[in-house]
Design a protein around this motif. Structure first.
Motif, PDB file in Angstrom:
ATOM      1  N   LYS A 259      19.647   7.460 -43.437  1.00 55.81           N
ATOM      2  CA  LYS A 259      18.464   6.791 -43.994  1.00 55.81           C
ATOM      3  C   LYS A 259      18.494   5.364 -43.472  1.00 55.81           C
ATOM      4  N   CYS A 260      17.363   4.894 -42.976  1.00 58.00           N
ATOM      5  CA  CYS A 260      17.287   3.571 -42.373  1.00 58.00           C
ATOM      6  C   CYS A 260      16.139   2.795 -43.002  1.00 58.00           C
ATOM      7  N   TRP A 261      16.459   1.632 -43.551  1.00 56.90           N
ATOM      8  CA  TRP A 261      15.446   0.751 -44.133  1.00 56.90           C
ATOM      9  C   TRP A 261      14.938  -0.209 -43.079  1.00 56.90           C
ATOM     10  N   VAL A 262      13.632  -0.396 -43.031  1.00 52.21           N
ATOM     11  CA  VAL A 262      13.002  -1.360 -42.126  1.00 52.21           C
ATOM     12  C   VAL A 262      12.156  -2.306 -42.961  1.00 52.21           C
ATOM     13  N   TYR A 263      12.376  -3.595 -42.765  1.00 50.45           N
ATOM     14  CA  TYR A 263      11.628  -4.614 -43.501  1.00 50.45           C
ATOM     15  C   TYR A 263      11.034  -5.596 -42.501  1.00 50.45           C
ATOM     16  N   LEU A 264       9.710  -5.698 -42.479  1.00 50.14           N
ATOM     17  CA  LEU A 264       9.002  -6.649 -41.629  1.00 50.14           C
ATOM     18  C   LEU A 264       8.404  -7.729 -42.516  1.00 50.14           C
ATOM     19  N   SER A 265       8.635  -8.978 -42.170  1.00 50.44           N
ATOM     20  CA  SER A 265       8.073 -10.083 -42.947  1.00 50.44           C
ATOM     21  C   SER A 265       7.780 -11.234 -41.998  1.00 50.44           C
ATOM     22  N   GLY A 266       7.325 -12.332 -42.543  1.00 50.25           N
ATOM     23  CA  GLY A 266       7.003 -13.501 -41.737  1.00 50.25           C
ATOM     24  C   GLY A 266       5.503 -13.667 -41.603  1.00 50.25           C
ATOM     25  N   SER A 267       5.104 -14.426 -40.592  1.00 50.45           N
ATOM     26  CA  SER A 267       3.674 -14.705 -40.425  1.00 50.45           C
ATOM     27  C   SER A 267       3.095 -13.843 -39.306  1.00 50.45           C
ATOM     28  N   PHE A 268       2.167 -12.994 -39.682  1.00 50.40           N
ATOM     29  CA  PHE A 268       1.413 -12.201 -38.717  1.00 50.40           C
ATOM     30  C   PHE A 268       0.134 -12.967 -38.397  1.00 50.40           C
ATOM     31  N   ASP A 269      -0.301 -12.916 -37.157  1.00 49.43           N
ATOM     32  CA  ASP A 269      -1.512 -13.612 -36.721  1.00 49.43           C
ATOM     33  C   ASP A 269      -2.341 -12.619 -35.899  1.00 49.43           C
ATOM     34  N   SER A 270      -2.763 -11.545 -36.539  1.00 48.16           N
ATOM     35  CA  SER A 270      -3.538 -10.445 -35.958  1.00 48.16           C
ATOM     36  C   SER A 270      -2.755  -9.613 -34.941  1.00 48.16           C
ATOM     37  N   GLN A 271      -1.436  -9.588 -35.053  1.00 47.61           N
ATOM     38  CA  GLN A 271      -0.626  -8.759 -34.177  1.00 47.61           C
ATOM     39  C   GLN A 271      -0.439  -7.368 -34.778  1.00 47.61           C
ATOM     40  N   THR A 272      -0.046  -6.472 -33.898  1.00 45.64           N
ATOM     41  CA  THR A 272       0.409  -5.154 -34.310  1.00 45.64           C
ATOM     42  C   THR A 272       1.870  -5.037 -33.903  1.00 45.64           C
ATOM     43  N   VAL A 273       2.704  -4.601 -34.824  1.00 47.41           N
ATOM     44  CA  VAL A 273       4.099  -4.304 -34.517  1.00 47.41           C
ATOM     45  C   VAL A 273       4.213  -2.797 -34.451  1.00 47.41           C
ATOM     46  N   THR A 274       4.731  -2.303 -33.340  1.00 42.53           N
ATOM     47  CA  THR A 274       4.859  -0.873 -33.133  1.00 42.53           C
ATOM     48  C   THR A 274       6.326  -0.480 -33.130  1.00 42.53           C
ATOM     49  N   LEU A 275       6.670   0.535 -33.908  1.00 40.48           N
ATOM     50  CA  LEU A 275       8.013   1.102 -33.887  1.00 40.48           C
ATOM     51  C   LEU A 275       8.031   2.134 -32.773  1.00 40.48           C
ATOM     52  N   GLU A 276       8.934   1.935 -31.806  1.00 40.18           N
ATOM     53  CA  GLU A 276       9.036   2.838 -30.670  1.00 40.18           C
ATOM     54  C   GLU A 276      10.394   3.527 -30.695  1.00 40.18           C
TER      55      GLU A 276
END
Length: 102
Positions: free
Chosen positions: A24-41
């Motif tokens: 089991k793997c936890w992923v946490y994304l935070s911070g300031s987004f400025d209309s970006q997309t983060v893609t998990l590859e």
């Protein structure tokens, strides 16, 4: 369990992580987004990456998120940020048997 973290900017790609065992793997994304997309590859050979898909849904994010993934052993994965704006996105990954490749 070790927590691995990295900060990404626009058009950035994270280091590669590997699940060394079924975990089991936890992923946490935070911070300031400025209309970006983060893609998990993901990749099975650490050379050809494609968008990670769970139950027919591409794993892309446009804001902070906290998700749990059930990963088989031997999967390489990374995060890619689209090229726009001025984000400052923190990525944290935690899971037994998950390590970052250098």
């Amino acid at each position: 369990m070790q927590t691995l973290s990295e900060t990404l900017v626009a058009d950035g790609t994270s280091k590669v992580f590997i699940s060394q065992q079924h975990t089991k793997c936890w992923v946490y994304l935070s911070g300031s987004f400025d209309s970006q997309t983060v893609t998990l590859e993901a990749s099975v050979d650490n050379s050809t990456f494609s968008t990670f898909n769970v139950d027919g849904v591409d794993q892309t994010f446009t804001a902070g998120t906290f998700k749990l993934y059930d990963l088989p052993g031997g999967i390489f994965f990374r995060f890619d940020v689209s090229n726009s704006g001025s984000p400052d996105i923190d990525i944290r990954v935690a899971g037994n048997g998950v390590k970052v490749l250098s």
